[in-house]
Design a protein around this motif. Structure first.
Motif: not given
Length: 208
Positions: A17-34, A87-92
Protein backbone atom coordinates in the motif's frame (compact mmCIF):
# COMPACT_ATOMS: atom_id res chain seq x y z
CA UNK A 1 10.27 -14.83 -8.26
CA UNK A 2 6.68 -15.73 -7.43
CA UNK A 3 5.98 -15.69 -3.71
CA UNK A 4 2.76 -17.38 -2.61
CA UNK A 5 3.65 -17.69 1.09
CA UNK A 6 0.53 -16.54 2.94
CA UNK A 7 2.41 -15.01 5.89
CA UNK A 8 4.68 -13.06 3.54
CA UNK A 9 1.65 -11.81 1.62
CA UNK A 10 0.00 -10.57 4.83
CA UNK A 11 3.23 -8.99 6.09
CA UNK A 12 3.71 -7.37 2.70
CA UNK A 13 0.37 -5.54 2.62
CA UNK A 14 1.71 -2.39 4.39
CA UNK A 15 4.67 -2.23 2.00
CA UNK A 16 2.39 -2.79 -0.95
CA UNK A 17 0.00 0.00 0.00
CA UNK A 18 2.84 2.40 0.82
CA UNK A 19 4.53 1.70 -2.52
CA UNK A 20 1.33 2.19 -4.51
CA UNK A 21 0.06 5.29 -2.71
CA UNK A 22 3.37 7.15 -2.45
CA UNK A 23 4.20 6.46 -6.09
CA UNK A 24 0.93 7.74 -7.51
CA UNK A 25 0.58 10.60 -5.04
CA UNK A 26 4.05 11.83 -6.05
CA UNK A 27 3.00 11.81 -9.72
CA UNK A 28 -0.15 13.78 -8.89
CA UNK A 29 1.64 16.25 -6.62
CA UNK A 30 4.40 17.10 -9.10
CA UNK A 31 1.93 17.35 -11.99
CA UNK A 32 -0.09 19.82 -9.94
CA UNK A 33 3.08 21.74 -9.09
CA UNK A 34 4.04 21.83 -12.78
CA UNK A 35 0.74 23.47 -13.68
CA UNK A 36 -1.62 20.58 -14.47
CA UNK A 37 -4.62 20.28 -12.16
CA UNK A 38 -5.96 17.13 -13.90
CA UNK A 39 -4.84 14.78 -11.07
CA UNK A 40 -6.43 17.08 -8.48
CA UNK A 41 -9.72 17.26 -10.39
CA UNK A 42 -9.77 13.48 -10.91
CA UNK A 43 -9.26 12.79 -7.20
CA UNK A 44 -5.73 11.42 -7.44
CA UNK A 45 -4.06 14.01 -5.20
CA UNK A 46 -4.82 11.85 -2.18
CA UNK A 47 -3.29 9.22 0.10
CA UNK A 48 -6.44 7.08 -0.17
CA UNK A 49 -5.25 3.67 -1.53
CA UNK A 50 -8.61 2.99 -3.17
CA UNK A 51 -7.98 5.84 -5.60
CA UNK A 52 -4.68 4.38 -6.78
CA UNK A 53 -5.01 0.57 -6.75
CA UNK A 54 -5.05 -1.43 -9.97
CA UNK A 55 -6.26 -4.93 -8.95
CA UNK A 56 -4.06 -6.88 -11.38
CA UNK A 57 -1.01 -4.73 -10.70
CA UNK A 58 -1.52 -5.13 -6.95
CA UNK A 59 -1.82 -8.91 -7.31
CA UNK A 60 1.39 -9.05 -9.36
CA UNK A 61 3.20 -6.96 -6.77
CA UNK A 62 2.08 -9.33 -4.03
CA UNK A 63 3.01 -12.59 -5.75
CA UNK A 64 5.88 -11.51 -8.02
CA UNK A 65 7.20 -8.46 -6.12
CA UNK A 66 6.91 -6.41 -9.31
CA UNK A 67 3.68 -4.63 -10.24
CA UNK A 68 1.89 -1.40 -11.03
CA UNK A 69 -0.85 0.97 -9.87
CA UNK A 70 -3.61 2.83 -11.68
CA UNK A 71 -1.81 5.47 -13.78
CA UNK A 72 -2.38 9.11 -12.84
CA UNK A 73 -3.89 10.89 -15.83
CA UNK A 74 -2.14 14.15 -16.70
CA UNK A 75 -2.49 16.71 -19.48
CA UNK A 76 1.04 17.72 -20.59
CA UNK A 77 -0.42 20.71 -22.44
CA UNK A 78 -1.04 22.30 -19.04
CA UNK A 79 2.60 22.11 -17.97
CA UNK A 80 4.46 25.40 -17.93
CA UNK A 81 7.33 23.57 -19.65
CA UNK A 82 6.21 20.42 -21.47
CA UNK A 83 9.48 18.47 -21.50
CA UNK A 84 10.49 19.41 -17.96
CA UNK A 85 7.00 18.64 -16.70
CA UNK A 86 6.86 15.20 -18.34
CA UNK A 87 10.29 14.20 -17.04
CA UNK A 88 9.70 15.47 -13.50
CA UNK A 89 6.25 13.90 -13.20
CA UNK A 90 7.46 10.58 -14.61
CA UNK A 91 10.46 10.40 -12.28
CA UNK A 92 8.54 11.59 -9.22
CA UNK A 93 6.89 8.22 -8.58
CA UNK A 94 10.04 6.06 -8.68
CA UNK A 95 11.96 8.70 -6.73
CA UNK A 96 9.28 8.73 -4.01
CA UNK A 97 9.47 4.93 -3.79
CA UNK A 98 13.24 4.99 -3.35
CA UNK A 99 12.96 7.66 -0.63
CA UNK A 100 10.30 5.59 1.16
CA UNK A 101 12.49 2.49 0.92
CA UNK A 102 15.47 4.35 2.35
CA UNK A 103 13.43 5.76 5.25
CA UNK A 104 12.09 2.28 6.06
CA UNK A 105 15.63 0.92 5.99
CA UNK A 106 16.82 3.63 8.39
CA UNK A 107 13.93 2.85 10.76
CA UNK A 108 14.81 -0.83 10.57
CA UNK A 109 18.45 -0.17 11.45
CA UNK A 110 17.52 2.17 14.33
CA UNK A 111 15.09 -0.36 15.83
CA UNK A 112 17.65 -3.11 15.46
CA UNK A 113 20.34 -1.10 17.22
CA UNK A 114 17.91 -0.25 20.02
CA UNK A 115 16.89 -3.93 20.30
CA UNK A 116 13.23 -3.03 19.92
CA UNK A 117 12.23 -5.76 17.46
CA UNK A 118 11.63 -8.52 19.99
CA UNK A 119 9.61 -11.39 18.53
CA UNK A 120 7.23 -9.23 16.50
CA UNK A 121 6.66 -9.39 12.75
CA UNK A 122 7.94 -5.82 12.42
CA UNK A 123 11.33 -6.79 10.88
CA UNK A 124 9.59 -8.68 8.07
CA UNK A 125 7.10 -5.85 7.53
CA UNK A 126 9.91 -3.31 7.24
CA UNK A 127 11.90 -5.64 4.99
CA UNK A 128 8.97 -5.85 2.61
CA UNK A 129 8.34 -2.09 2.72
CA UNK A 130 11.91 -1.64 1.52
CA UNK A 131 11.68 -4.43 -1.06
CA UNK A 132 8.34 -3.43 -2.56
CA UNK A 133 9.31 0.23 -2.88
CA UNK A 134 12.66 -0.54 -4.51
CA UNK A 135 11.06 -3.04 -6.88
CA UNK A 136 8.17 -0.71 -7.68
CA UNK A 137 10.61 2.07 -8.59
CA UNK A 138 12.69 -0.20 -10.82
CA UNK A 139 9.73 -1.88 -12.48
CA UNK A 140 8.09 1.41 -13.39
CA UNK A 141 11.23 2.61 -15.15
CA UNK A 142 10.85 -0.11 -17.81
CA UNK A 143 10.42 1.82 -21.11
CA UNK A 144 7.08 0.18 -21.90
CA UNK A 145 3.84 2.19 -22.00
CA UNK A 146 2.18 3.18 -19.74
CA UNK A 147 5.10 2.74 -17.29
CA UNK A 148 7.11 5.78 -16.26
CA UNK A 149 10.22 4.80 -18.18
CA UNK A 150 8.36 5.09 -21.48
CA UNK A 151 7.20 8.63 -20.69
CA UNK A 152 10.77 9.72 -19.95
CA UNK A 153 11.99 8.04 -23.15
CA UNK A 154 9.31 9.75 -25.23
CA UNK A 155 10.66 13.14 -24.21
CA UNK A 156 13.81 12.41 -26.23
CA UNK A 157 12.50 10.37 -29.17
CA UNK A 158 11.41 11.73 -32.56
CA UNK A 159 7.64 12.09 -32.95
CA UNK A 160 7.24 9.12 -35.27
CA UNK A 161 9.04 6.85 -32.79
CA UNK A 162 6.79 8.13 -30.01
CA UNK A 163 3.73 6.97 -31.94
CA UNK A 164 5.28 3.53 -32.42
CA UNK A 165 6.17 3.23 -28.74
CA UNK A 166 2.73 4.44 -27.65
CA UNK A 167 1.10 1.83 -29.89
CA UNK A 168 2.63 -0.90 -27.72
CA UNK A 169 0.40 0.06 -24.78
CA UNK A 170 -2.44 -2.20 -25.95
CA UNK A 171 -0.05 -5.16 -25.67
CA UNK A 172 1.70 -4.08 -22.46
CA UNK A 173 0.07 -6.60 -20.16
CA UNK A 174 0.89 -9.52 -22.47
CA UNK A 175 4.45 -8.29 -22.89
CA UNK A 176 4.89 -8.07 -19.10
CA UNK A 177 3.52 -11.59 -18.65
CA UNK A 178 5.99 -12.88 -21.25
CA UNK A 179 8.85 -11.04 -19.55
CA UNK A 180 7.90 -12.57 -16.19
CA UNK A 181 8.02 -16.02 -17.80
CA UNK A 182 11.57 -15.40 -19.04
CA UNK A 183 14.87 -14.66 -17.23
CA UNK A 184 14.38 -10.92 -17.92
CA UNK A 185 13.71 -9.97 -14.30
CA UNK A 186 16.49 -12.19 -13.04
CA UNK A 187 19.17 -10.85 -15.38
CA UNK A 188 18.10 -7.21 -15.71
CA UNK A 189 15.96 -6.04 -12.81
CA UNK A 190 17.50 -8.08 -9.99
CA UNK A 191 20.99 -6.60 -10.62
CA UNK A 192 19.41 -3.13 -10.56
CA UNK A 193 17.79 -4.01 -7.26
CA UNK A 194 21.18 -5.02 -5.87
CA UNK A 195 22.68 -1.78 -7.18
CA UNK A 196 20.08 0.25 -5.26
CA UNK A 197 20.67 -1.73 -2.08
CA UNK A 198 24.40 -1.27 -2.52
CA UNK A 199 23.91 2.49 -2.83
CA UNK A 200 21.78 2.52 0.33
CA UNK A 201 24.44 0.51 2.16
CA UNK A 202 27.15 2.91 1.06
CA UNK A 203 25.20 5.86 2.50
CA UNK A 204 24.40 4.07 5.75
CA UNK A 205 27.76 2.37 6.23
CA UNK A 206 29.12 5.01 8.69
CA UNK A 207 26.08 4.41 10.92
CA UNK A 208 26.19 0.61 10.95
Amino acid sequence: MFNLNFLNIVAGIPGLLIALVIHEYAHALIADYMGDDTPRLSGRLTFNPISHIDPIGMLMLLVAQFGWAKPVMVNPNNFRNWRKGEICVSLAGPAANLIAAFIALVIQICLMKLHLFGTTALPEVLNLIVLYNVNFAIFNMIPLPPLDGSRVLMCFLPTEWNYKLASLERYSFLILIVLMATPFFTYILIPLQRLVFGFFSMILLPFL
